[in-house]
Design a protein around this motif. Structure first.
Motif, PDB file in Angstrom:
ATOM      1  N   UNK A  97       8.525  14.409  84.536  1.00  0.00           N
ATOM      2  CA  UNK A  97       8.904  13.515  85.586  1.00  0.00           C
ATOM      3  C   UNK A  97      10.473  13.219  85.621  1.00  0.00           C
ATOM      4  N   UNK A  98      11.225  13.598  84.424  1.00  0.00           N
ATOM      5  CA  UNK A  98      12.540  13.431  84.270  1.00  0.00           C
ATOM      6  C   UNK A  98      13.422  14.399  85.195  1.00  0.00           C
ATOM      7  N   UNK A  99      12.624  15.568  85.701  1.00  0.00           N
ATOM      8  CA  UNK A  99      13.377  16.615  86.549  1.00  0.00           C
ATOM      9  C   UNK A  99      13.756  15.722  87.945  1.00  0.00           C
ATOM     10  N   UNK A 170      22.267  18.929  83.018  1.00  0.00           N
ATOM     11  CA  UNK A 170      22.566  18.455  81.734  1.00  0.00           C
ATOM     12  C   UNK A 170      21.447  17.207  81.263  1.00  0.00           C
ATOM     13  N   UNK A 171      21.271  16.113  82.122  1.00  0.00           N
ATOM     14  CA  UNK A 171      20.329  15.186  81.690  1.00  0.00           C
ATOM     15  C   UNK A 171      18.902  15.544  81.599  1.00  0.00           C
ATOM     16  N   UNK A 172      18.599  16.615  82.191  1.00  0.00           N
ATOM     17  CA  UNK A 172      17.332  17.165  82.121  1.00  0.00           C
ATOM     18  C   UNK A 172      17.063  17.894  80.809  1.00  0.00           C
ATOM     19  N   UNK A 173      18.000  18.623  80.116  1.00  0.00           N
ATOM     20  CA  UNK A 173      18.323  19.064  78.940  1.00  0.00           C
ATOM     21  C   UNK A 173      17.931  18.106  77.980  1.00  0.00           C
ATOM     22  N   UNK A 174      18.721  17.045  77.909  1.00  0.00           N
ATOM     23  CA  UNK A 174      18.710  15.879  77.118  1.00  0.00           C
ATOM     24  C   UNK A 174      17.465  15.425  76.839  1.00  0.00           C
ATOM     25  N   UNK A 175      16.800  14.997  78.103  1.00  0.00           N
ATOM     26  CA  UNK A 175      15.184  14.618  78.008  1.00  0.00           C
ATOM     27  C   UNK A 175      14.328  15.380  77.406  1.00  0.00           C
ATOM     28  N   UNK A 176      14.545  16.727  77.790  1.00  0.00           N
ATOM     29  CA  UNK A 176      13.509  17.596  77.428  1.00  0.00           C
ATOM     30  C   UNK A 176      13.455  17.863  75.904  1.00  0.00           C
ATOM     31  N   UNK A 177      14.743  17.782  75.257  1.00  0.00           N
ATOM     32  CA  UNK A 177      14.938  17.920  73.643  1.00  0.00           C
ATOM     33  C   UNK A 177      14.083  16.760  72.976  1.00  0.00           C
TER      34      UNK A 177
END
Length: 209
Positions: A97-99, A170-177
């Motif tokens: 969903x954060x994508x 970048x925000x997607x990476x942050x949420x993914x981790x």
């Protein structure tokens, strides 16, 4: 299980061949790799499918993991699908969903979700990796979206588009981790100044040699 994910940024060269673990590459790997070395090539773009269809790119030596847009391409081009069906290890169409970033429409999520995002997502959800090692993901650290694929596929690398993509990715990476706190992520680059906050499960290694 260890999974290595090889991006196409300038510092993908920090990956050393025959490193332990299974290897996922993004599109065409930026170095010569045999079929035995590569678990799969991950692809998410229409333009990569078009390049394969016209024969300007050859990835027939690898198995493929294909995202949302390649799946749609196959549905519209059944002859192409039949030609390469033996290469397709599977389709991976999950979009977290954060994508869909704030203010974006739902259909923009697939555009925001890069090949690198999809490869790491597949490593964690499908391969059940306990540790993921990332190489060649320069946009996490610098305003640099140069990619090995630019050598054979035209891409918009203007300052405005580079800023837009980096801001989206970048925000997607942050949420993914954050979503995978039990997976240990190690990211290799020339310096350790990553441009977004990361948790204790993310280790950044600056390789200075």
């Amino acid at each position: 299980m260890r999974v290595n994910v090889l991006g196409n940024g300038d510092y993908a060269s920090l990956y050393k061949r025959y490193t332990a673990g299974k290897l996922l590459v993004c599109n065409m790997p930026p170095m010569e790799l045999t079929r035995e070395e590569v678990y799969a090539s991950c692809m998410v773009d229409f333009k990569m499918m078009a390049a394969l269809q016209e024969g300007s790119v050859n990835l027939g030596m690898y198995d493929w993991i294909l995202g949302n847009r390649p799946r749609r391409w196959m549905e519209k081009n059944p002859t192409f699908y039949l030609k390469y069906s033996q290469n397709i290890k599977g389709f991976w169409t999950h979009l977290p969903p954060y994508a869909q970033l704030p203010g974006h429409k739902k259909e923009q999520a697939a555009t925001n979700y890069s090949c690198g995002h999809m490869a790491v997502d597949y490593a964690c959800r499908s391969m059940r990796a306990t540790e993921v090692h990332l190489y060649g993901f320069d946009s996490m650290f610098d305003l640099n979206l140069r990619s090995y694929t630019d050598l054979f596929l035209e891409s918009d690398r203007s300052n405005l588009n580079t800023h837009r993509l980096a801001t989206n990715w970048r925000p997607i990476w942050s949420n993914f981790f954050k979503e995978f706190p039990d997976v240990d992520f190690t990211i290799y680059h020339r310096h350790d100044k990553i441009k977004f906050p990361v948790g204790k499960n993310v280790n950044v290694i600056a390789v200075t040699e």
